[in-house]
Design an enzyme around this catalytic site. Sequence first.
Site, PDB file in Angstrom:
ATOM      1  N   GLY A 114       0.886  -1.137   0.028  1.00 16.17           N
ATOM      2  CA  GLY A 114      -0.162  -0.085  -0.060  1.00 16.17           C
ATOM      3  C   GLY A 114       0.859   1.228  -0.048  1.00 16.17           C
ATOM      4  O   GLY A 114       0.304   2.390  -0.628  1.00 16.17           O
ATOM      5  N   GLU A 137       2.690  -9.392  -1.493  1.00 18.70           N
ATOM      6  CA  GLU A 137       1.607  -9.947  -1.136  1.00 18.70           C
ATOM      7  C   GLU A 137       1.483 -11.406  -1.383  1.00 18.70           C
ATOM      8  O   GLU A 137       0.561 -11.947  -0.471  1.00 18.70           O
ATOM      9  CB  GLU A 137       0.456  -9.241  -1.978  1.00 18.70           C
ATOM     10  CG  GLU A 137       0.071  -7.714  -1.658  1.00 18.70           C
ATOM     11  CD  GLU A 137       1.217  -6.740  -1.941  1.00 18.70           C
ATOM     12  OE1 GLU A 137       1.184  -5.593  -1.662  1.00 18.70           O
ATOM     13  OE2 GLU A 137       2.083  -7.235  -2.857  1.00 18.70           O
ATOM     14  N   ASP A 145      -2.144  -5.485  -4.942  1.00 17.40           N
ATOM     15  CA  ASP A 145      -3.120  -4.608  -5.462  1.00 17.40           C
ATOM     16  C   ASP A 145      -2.768  -3.298  -5.658  1.00 17.40           C
ATOM     17  O   ASP A 145      -1.664  -3.001  -5.969  1.00 17.40           O
ATOM     18  CB  ASP A 145      -3.878  -4.938  -4.255  1.00 17.40           C
ATOM     19  CG  ASP A 145      -3.563  -4.565  -2.725  1.00 17.40           C
ATOM     20  OD1 ASP A 145      -2.457  -4.473  -2.593  1.00 17.40           O
ATOM     21  OD2 ASP A 145      -4.693  -4.512  -1.786  1.00 17.40           O
TER      22      ASP A 145
END
Length: 340
Positions: A114, A137, A145
Amino acid sequence: MDQLVEQEVSGGLGRLTLNRPAALNALTAEMVAAMAGALARWEDDPEVGGVLLRSASPRAFCAGGDVRAAREAVLTGTPEAADAFYAAEYALNGRIARFPKPYVSLIDGLVMGGGLGISVHGSVRVVTERAVFAMPETRIGFFPDVGASWFLPRLGLPLGRYLGLTGARLDAARALECGLATHFVPQEELPGLEEALRTPADGVVATVERFARPAPPAGMEWAEQRELIGRCFADADPRRILERLAAEPGAWARETRRELAGFSPTSLWLTCELLERGAASEDLAVCLERELLLASRVARGADFAEGVRALLVDKDQRPRWRPERLDQVDVAGWTAGVPG
């Protein structure tokens, strides 16, 4: 209590300081909301000519989203809280990409997951020699993501697959070489840059460029690895990638194959699928929509709970994936109804 995201306007520049150092600035719902609110206010404010994002931590810029909180929400029967977090986080990523003014990230230390979502989509990404980039991840039963299915393929699909599947770390030189970073400023000169950006008389971007130094060389070892990555990660099928790695001599291929074989088979398949679709997508918004639908499913899956447990909660480093093998993964089932 200190604010997790400190906000101020100085010299026509909106300043955001990530201030959760004990957790390496892992993003919470509160932090995402604070950033989104500030950008919404500053976007049309004529007194604000740009945004500066920095960290109060001496160790990290941002270590990613708070995946332990997302796991806990699912395990305690409130998965909608995890859904809401991902929806808000991805909306923030999109807002940063659309932000009409200079958006400068000062990346000094670790930036993962993130953390890339709140920096890479901005217009200026300054790195010091202490910067370390990673999208890890697949190690926790998730997938890259925060718009990674948009920005990783645009580094070149083999390299994007390598970074997304392995979670390999890139130093400042390599991040600059492949385009994840835009400017290099030595750590000792960062305070001077920050002070200059308080009153950027020449403009935000020109001030950054005045402090920027030639990028450090990525090195011959990286050039050799890029050749190997191009050969071994040329296929969108993770089984073929493992086969290609097995056919290559040398320690790099052997170690890379060993690591991949220990990651969630479901995560490896979904990462390949998302990057393939992202490469063919027309814009970031489509990729974020696709990622959000899949994040809701994966967060409820057994591998996410198990991966976070093994890596971040119990820290025994011994996840038990379900299924255990790549040929057992139902990719079509996971992606049913997800936009193509």
